[in-house]
Design an enzyme around this catalytic site. Structure first.
Site, PDB file in Angstrom:
ATOM      1  N   GLY A   1      65.895  43.324 -65.110  1.00 42.74           N
ATOM      2  CA  GLY A   1      64.438  43.435 -65.209  1.00 42.74           C
ATOM      3  C   GLY A   1      63.797  42.389 -64.319  1.00 42.74           C
ATOM      4  O   GLY A   1      64.469  41.463 -63.873  1.00 42.74           O
TER       5      GLY A   1
ATOM      6  N   CYS B   1      72.475  41.270 -65.003  1.00 44.61           N
ATOM      7  CA  CYS B   1      71.436  40.480 -64.336  1.00 44.61           C
ATOM      8  C   CYS B   1      70.526  39.790 -65.366  1.00 44.61           C
ATOM      9  O   CYS B   1      70.966  38.859 -66.029  1.00 44.61           O
ATOM     10  CB  CYS B   1      70.653  41.354 -63.357  1.00 44.61           C
ATOM     11  N   TYR B   2      69.306  40.272 -65.560  1.00 40.18           N
ATOM     12  CA  TYR B   2      68.434  39.652 -66.571  1.00 40.18           C
ATOM     13  C   TYR B   2      69.125  39.647 -67.937  1.00 40.18           C
ATOM     14  O   TYR B   2      68.994  38.705 -68.716  1.00 40.18           O
ATOM     15  CB  TYR B   2      67.114  40.434 -66.632  1.00 40.18           C
TER      16      TYR B   2
ATOM     17  N   HIS C   1      74.483  43.931 -59.845  1.00 47.71           N
ATOM     18  CA  HIS C   1      74.091  45.242 -60.394  1.00 47.71           C
ATOM     19  C   HIS C   1      75.194  46.284 -60.207  1.00 47.71           C
ATOM     20  O   HIS C   1      75.303  46.873 -59.134  1.00 47.71           O
ATOM     21  CB  HIS C   1      72.802  45.720 -59.717  1.00 47.71           C
TER      22      HIS C   1
ATOM     23  N   GLU D   1      75.238  49.188 -61.397  1.00 50.33           N
ATOM     24  CA  GLU D   1      74.686  50.550 -61.456  1.00 50.33           C
ATOM     25  C   GLU D   1      74.229  51.073 -60.102  1.00 50.33           C
ATOM     26  O   GLU D   1      73.944  52.254 -59.968  1.00 50.33           O
ATOM     27  CB  GLU D   1      73.533  50.615 -62.475  1.00 50.33           C
TER      28      GLU D   1
ATOM     29  N   ASP E   1      61.775  72.159 -63.918  1.00 44.11           N
ATOM     30  CA  ASP E   1      61.878  71.804 -65.332  1.00 44.11           C
ATOM     31  C   ASP E   1      61.364  72.925 -66.235  1.00 44.11           C
ATOM     32  O   ASP E   1      62.060  73.374 -67.152  1.00 44.11           O
ATOM     33  CB  ASP E   1      61.089  70.519 -65.649  1.00 44.11           C
TER      34      ASP E   1
ATOM     35  N   LYS F   1      66.495  64.759 -64.310  1.00 46.20           N
ATOM     36  CA  LYS F   1      66.250  65.862 -63.372  1.00 46.20           C
ATOM     37  C   LYS F   1      67.557  66.446 -62.804  1.00 46.20           C
ATOM     38  O   LYS F   1      67.699  67.660 -62.715  1.00 46.20           O
ATOM     39  CB  LYS F   1      65.409  65.319 -62.217  1.00 46.20           C
TER      40      LYS F   1
END
Ligand code: XMP
Length: 511
Positions: free
Chosen positions: A53, A80-81, A166, A168, A223, A367
């Site tokens: 964050g 991280c944070y 990170h 991710e 969607d 999505k």
């Protein structure tokens, strides 16, 4: 129930973590940072991830985590944070000491469970200002960089793990392996989130709707179309599908959408032509939020009228189907409750008196998961891979006042751009592309005559989820071709520009 819970300290990174773990076949949900240890206990997750964050753990009002969550004996991974929060509670964090952004190499002194299978040195992506400098002995330091003394850490007794980088993001090549180690090796999670979701979702719709009917407002976008297809598969002709043409659509769009619905054998399909009322109410309006407000309200009004008409004809319409997806509805998981409102996206929320119950079959999906589902349902490719198109349509792409002339110009320019993108096979490589009309005129020369005409801006972006976006690096030759076609073929345009702004600080749409 989600096996992994991501606690959100900065919404974009939290989404990315959740998506990565879902890609590993594990149902993962995001929760806001205020969640208590008791609430977590009730959810019985196999593991918890504290996201990264933008804050500093020492800032006033920085988002914190209930410390008891770290003591539930459920494995916790701080990213991280998230690691800095662990540092704040158990060790020492130095604020703003080291500003490290971009690619870094970590040196691994011990793999432990978290870095199992990684080599002695690996590339990672760092983005932090604060730095954890000390953790007690029972936290074993697994890796460091030349400037960051605690880049990865694990405490198998307390089941607390952390990485300063990170895992991710794609820029950390072994990031997925680290997440896999956490999820499977440490948390012992079992795969439960497969891509074959259709049968489960169809069954759930049947259970909820029973013998009643559903009315669905569709936009023709991926969607709402996938949601409609699922509902249709579940209840057949008890689904009523309404498509409102507000006159702000792309060239030939209403026909194309209706054709694709017909190809899906929807029995009860209604096209409402409401162009007149929308354009009348928008006349003379230039302010973006005012346009959005008018469109949102008019949409509800027109839709409501159609529902009332259909309710008189068909009894038992009890549900309103919506194509809401996961990122649309996790406002509650935003890192700050007062997150500034950038644009008011409009979604149909019907007035109380209508008493329709909302059914949202895609509410847990991202999505890309919706697209996979669309493929699984054999929906036409043009729908599954369609670029997103905003509810207010061209109203937010014609900057300033909307006039029939401007609509006509934009429709034609946009059509050429999209047609060329498809021809050159760039369409599927970009997240979204469109033309916009600037409400200013510039001087040009056509033949020997001076012209004074509009400027068209082309926008094409790459993105994962529209939260951040980069301008697409389309080839010059391609842009040149589109520009000359637009200037030659669209009356009223003598200049075309290509937008090279990133989001943030720009947004994808112009208004
Ligand atoms: P921005 O412009 O905020 O857009 O970067 C992010 C994504 O959202 C779409 N968008 C909308 N979609 N109703 C919608 O259904 C809206 O009012 C709306 N405004 C923006 C935009 O096209 C992009 O994909």
């Amino acid at each position: 129930m989600a096996q992994i819970i991501v606690i959100n300290f900065g919404s974009q990174v939290a989404h990315l973590i959740a998506r990565r773990i879902r890609e590993l076949g594990i149902f993962t949900e995001i929760k806001p940072y205020g969640i208590s240890a008791n609430e977590i206990k009730k959810l019985k997750p196999k593991g918890i991830i504290l996201s990264g964050g933008p804050s500093s753990v020492y800032e006033k009002n920085s988002p914190l985590v209930d410390k008891k969550i770290l003591e539930l004996n459920i494995p916790v991974l701080g990213i991280c944070y998230g690691l800095q929060l662990i540092g704040k509670y158990y060790g020492k964090v130095i604020p703003g000491k080291l500003k490290e952004y971009g690619k870094k190499r970590i040196r691994i002194r011990k793999n432990g469970n978290l870095l199992y299978g990684l080599k002695r040195e690996e590339e990672v992506w760092m983005s932090h200002g604060d730095l954890v400098t000390y953790l007690p002995k029972n936290f074993e330091i697994l890796a460091k960089t030349d400037t960051c003394p605690i880049a990865a850490v694990e405490n198998n007794d307390k089941k607390i793990y952390g990485v300063q980088f990170h895992p991710e993001v794609a820029h950390t090549p072994k990031g997925v392996d680290i997440l896999k180690n956490f999820v499977f090796r440490i948390c012992n999670a079992k795969k439960d989130w497969s891509i074959s979701l259709a049968p489960k979702l169809i069954r759930e719709i049947k259970e909820i709707v029973k013998n009643d009917s559903v009315i669905m407002g569709t936009s023709g976008g991926v969607d709402s179309t996938v949601a409609a297809a699922l509902i249709h598969k579940a209840i057949g002709k008890k689904m009523h599908c309404v498509f409102i043409d507000h006159g702000l659509l792309r060239k030939n769009e209403a026909e194309a959408v209706m054709d694709s619905f017909k190809s899906m054998d929807f029995e009860n399909l209604y096209l409402v032509n409401a162009e007149k009322i929308f354009l009348e109410r928008l006349r003379g309006i230039a302010e973006p939020e005012e346009k959005r407000r008018i469109i949102g309200h008019t949409f509800i009004e027109v839709f409501e009228k159609k529902v009332e008409e259909l309710e008189k004809k068909y009894y038992g319409i009890k549900f309103l189907g919506q194509g809401t997806i996961y990122p649309d509805r996790i406002e509650s998981a935003q890192p700050t409750k007062e997150a500034s409102k950038i644009k008011s996206h409009h979604n149909v929320t019907l007035p109380e008196k209508m008493k329709l119950k909302v059914i949202e079959p895609l509410k847990e999906l991202y999505k890309d998961e919706v697209r996979k589902l669309g493929k699984e349902l054999s929906l036409p490719k043009e729908i599954v891979y369609r670029h997103p198109f905003p509810g207010p349509g061209f109203a937010i792409r014609i900057l300033g006042e909307i006039t029939n002339e401007r609509l006509e110009i934009l429709r034609n320019a946009d059509y050429i751009f999209i047609e060329e993108l498809k021809k050159a096979k760039h369409y599927d490589k970009v997240w979204q592309a469109f033309a916009a009309l600037f409400p200013i005129k510039t001087v040009g020369v056509k033949g020997d005559a001076r012209t004074y005409e509009y400027v068209i801006s082309l926008r094409a972006v790459t993105s994962f989820d529209a939260m951040t976006a980069d301008w697409a690096k389309l080839p010059y030759g391609f842009l040149e071709k589109v520009s000359s076609r637009i200037i030659n073929e669209v009356k009223g345009v003598n200049r075309v520009v290509y937008d090279i702004s990133q989001k943030p600080p720009a947004t994808i749409e112009y208004e």
